[in-house]
Design an enzyme around this catalytic site. Sequence first.
Site, PDB file in Angstrom:
ATOM      1  N   MET A   1       0.840  -1.208   0.000  1.00  0.00           N
ATOM      2  CA  MET A   1       0.000   0.000   0.000  1.00  0.00           C
ATOM      3  C   MET A   1       0.871   1.253   0.000  1.00  0.00           C
ATOM      4  SD  MET A   1      -2.984  -1.250   2.604  1.00  0.00           S
ATOM      5  CE  MET A   1      -1.948  -1.336   4.047  1.00  0.00           C
ATOM      6  N   ASP A   2       1.448   1.565  -1.139  1.00  0.00           N
ATOM      7  CA  ASP A   2       2.414   2.650  -1.247  1.00  0.00           C
ATOM      8  C   ASP A   2       1.734   3.917  -1.763  1.00  0.00           C
ATOM      9  OD1 ASP A   2       5.605   3.017  -3.031  1.00  0.00           O
ATOM     10  OD2 ASP A   2       4.818   3.927  -1.190  1.00  0.00           O
TER      11      ASP A   2
END
Lengths: 265, 334
Positions: B89-90
């Site tokens: 989850m960047d």
Amino acid sequence: MDLACENTWVWIPLPQKFQSPMILKLILGFCWYLLHLMVNLRHMGSSVNDLLFCYIISMGLLLKHQNLQLDKLNSLAVVVDSEEAKNTTKIKQLLCWLSSIGIKYVILYDMQGVLKQTIGTDLESLTNTSMTTCSVVDAKMATSLFHFDKMAIEIISLSDGKEGVAKAASFLYSEHMKDDSEICYRSEPDFTESDVANALKATGSAGAEPDLLLVYGPARCHLGFPAWRLRYTEIVHMGRLRSMKFAAIVKTMHDFSKKHQNYGK
Amino acid sequence: MFFLASLFSLKGHHPLPVFPPIPSYMYTLPRVSVPHRNLVIKVEKDLEMEKHGRKPEPNIFASVWRFLRRCLFLVLALGPMPNHIAFIMDGNRRYAKRRNVKEGTGHGVGFTTLTSICQYCYEMGVKYVTVYAFSIDNFKRKPEEVQSLMDLMKEKIDELLEEDSIVQKYGFRINFWGSLDLLSEPVRLAAEKVMTHTADNTGPVLSICVAYTSTNEIMRAIKKSCARKSFRTQGYVNCDGESVCEDNNGYVTVADLEENLDTADCPDPDIVIRTSGEARLSNFLLWQTSLSHLQNPNPLWPEFSLRNLVWAILEYQKIYPYLEARRRLAKKEN
């Protein structure tokens, strides 16, 4: 809470072998094909775009791609699908290109060890002649590390990955635990990641962590490249080996030189 | 190819096409619509109204959206569907920066995106979802940022145990993978409570990697394997000094390590999606992703939507024959 309201409903389970009308199947199938047609069109557009870009780069029209800054690139890995790795001509051409760019350390990998048998044998025979300035660097890695034209080439396969870690684990077990009767009363040993890294080195399973990994094959997939060496590696899919282009490698190197990593910060 | 082959098949060659069966864990599903993160607030208000005995407003748009989504997933299911999707989850901080809001807001919106994506994966029949929430390397960030992330995590973990949470309704099993001893005690206790509470659930599995790196996981697996091997060896000597222990050869095998990894009871991911266009795995599931399709779509995590998820599935379906052939070959050689 009672959830039987306009915003909620309860699933009605469908029988496992529900036979839908043919027309519904046709409609669904048509929609499925439409979706995949969109994907294919997008890929075609992307390929045309890449081809144009490669043509422009190869004509030398993009100045920024002519002077590559490779100071951040200490080592480069190339993962090749084992079927495509049998094309040794292409592999040797790739190595020549990488050498001409100025790459100092290349790690060649394929799952089944095809490269060890083909390229490895060729390079080994080259090291035994006086035709090049080749030399074997590390006795422990004598079968997989070669110097060719100022570029070190390491060749590894799946057996150097998970099995390499298992060998390191066995090494740690034999060094620290086997004959220690006090271990009985301890729940777990006090290994650290440094101990594991040292064990990998001791068992010949260690190596440089590549900064960039090029994948040649149908899919962007690292195919079991040694996990311990893949922590912060940029992974780029280059397409099939048979359609590899020098300009695509130059573009990838240029994009890599612009990357900035936080390393978690 | 899959659909046409079955459509024109003759009796005895290919089975007639059937609707994809609904996974068993979806049969008793009461549903709360979470169609898009902007509508999450609306849904929460409806639930709040229900709590106070007032009828929530009818939402025709949500019903139509649900129906369309169901049709879309039926179409997708004609091709091979992944069993396990992992997400890095960047992009939460970049999202906040672009919108000139506090960093914490980006993480908050990111959490909303996570619940949406879990909902969509669950509706599609993806049994396992894994997310990289917090790396050991992230402890190097500013202390105030780390603390706010820990506070957000504690708040959201506590919400999972509430009666009306997504976990209770859908029977999620929650795993927390990582060196949980590195977390502050309140967060660690909350995580352990959720894991214990949901251990017997048979629904979809959400695994949250917290204080996790792959090399740390491998190191812990080596420690456990060595400890078990030593225990078995010593056990034989204590019981009968003359007996030969089958484990006293001192070799740790790949199988030993795999059964001691955090991911031992989960299949390997079929797809690994890292948002924001970054091309590295950042020490995430390096052991388990040998034959996973790695994807790096450009949207930041808070911007990742159903459209991006559907695209990811379509890309996976395109490459599935190749990956499946490699998996079969790898199994054969083992």
